[in-house]
Design an enzyme around this catalytic site. Structure first.
Site: not given
Length: 340
Positions: A166-167
């Site tokens: 995830d970011k």
């Protein structure tokens, strides 16, 4: 491997499905933009109007979207780029990857390389770096950086990316540098032969067993399409998901847990910990809140082990927590207690 003392299951275990680590999630890839055509656009072509609505994209990209039925005028699909607009028309376009947009632009960036050879690359991804272009993040991604770093990456699907973080998750990722290596790594991931260990800081004192296996299927949240959720597969679409959890330390404020992935579903650790009543610190999407100086989700991929895709030799890598997570651990009294 964690010794399992308890199994938490939302449903009886179902036959597992292929890993989805390397594939962008369709729900995360679409971005809808809408506008009422002003008088200045009266009589203008649809593709020209969409270029004003989405100025970061080329006309040719927008024309592809129109041809694919991604544009609407007054609620009706419009498939002709030359469609002439009237003032007051309601125009909308669903931005999504197209074959042309897969040839993303190389963008040089600093990457923390942990290991590199002619077959693969292992990097320590910083929090805040998006792995693959998608809605709201169409440039400045890891994929763009890989294309700039190695000209061979353009010949590989997703520039050699075989799994994602995830970011706002930091830590280790493996990237293929050849098609043969990519195919081998994808097979390893699908066969559960790649060991991925995460360090997480979560809310609440841990009161259950210190070691457990979570088998709880994950699908898109029916009430919020931006979220994933533990689902009942007899009533909602989803896929089996398995996480092994070991509690390393706990206090009244929160706990530090080690997570090993059995599967690689979207937001898996975040969803499973929230399902257990221990959302990640800083993870607002799943019930967490800023604490201990952490404003992003407190999750770090700290260890990665796999077989070399060419030689078969065992490889193992470690990355210590980044400064923000290390400071949060220390603030809550967890620093220096086997956190690296």
């Amino acid at each position: 491997m964690v010794q399992n003392q308890k199994i938490i299951s939302a449903l009886p275990a179902a036959q597992d499905a292929e890993e989805e680590d390397g594939a962008p999630d369709a729900g995360e890839q679409a971005e809808l933009r809408e506008r009422t055509a002003p008088p200045a656009l009266h009589g203008q072509r649809l593709d020209k109007a969409l270029a004003l609505l989405a100025p970061e994209f080329s006309r040719s990209y927008l024309q592809q979207l129109i041809a694919q039925g991604c544009a609407r005028v007054n609620g009706q699909t419009a498939t002709r780029a030359a469609h002439r607009l009237r003032a007051g028309d309601q125009i909308a376009v669903e931005l999504r990857p197209t074959p042309l947009s897969q040839a993303f632009v190389p963008q040089p960036m600093e990457l923390a390389v942990v290991h590199e050879d002619e077959h693969l690359l292992v990097i320590d991804k910083p929090a805040g770096l998006v792995v693959h272009p998608g809605a709201g993040n169409w440039s400045g991604t890891l994929l763009n950086g890989l294309l700039a770093r190695d000209t061979r990456a353009a010949a590989l699907p997703r520039a050699g990316i075989v799994h994602r973080l995830d970011k706002d998750t930091s830590g280790l990722m493996v990237v293929a540098r050849t098609r043969a290596a990519m195919d081998a790594l994808v097979r390893q991931i699908a066969a559960r032969q790649v060991r991925r260990e995460y360090l997480a800081l979560a809310h609440g004192a841990w009161r259950g067993p210190r070691e457990l296996e979570v088998n709880a299927p994950i699908g898109r949240d029916a009430r919020n399409r931006l979220r994933m959720a533990v689902v009942d597969l007899s009533q909602h679409p989803g896929k089996p998901a398995q996480t092994f959890i070991e509690v390393l330390h706990t206090t009244q404020q929160g706990c530090v847990v080690r997570c090993l992935l059995g599967t690689g579903r979207t937001h898996q650790i975040r969803v499973h910990l929230a399902h257990l009543g221990h959302p990640l610190v800083g993870d607002a999407l799943y019930g967490g809140a800023p604490a201990a100086g952490m404003t992003r989700q407190a999750l770090h991929a700290r260890r990665l082990a796999l077989a070399h895709p060419a030689s078969g030799a065992p490889l193992a890598f470690e990355a210590p927590p980044p400064p923000d997570l290390a400071a949060a651990l220390a603030l809550w009294g967890f620093g220096g207690q086997g956190m690296c």
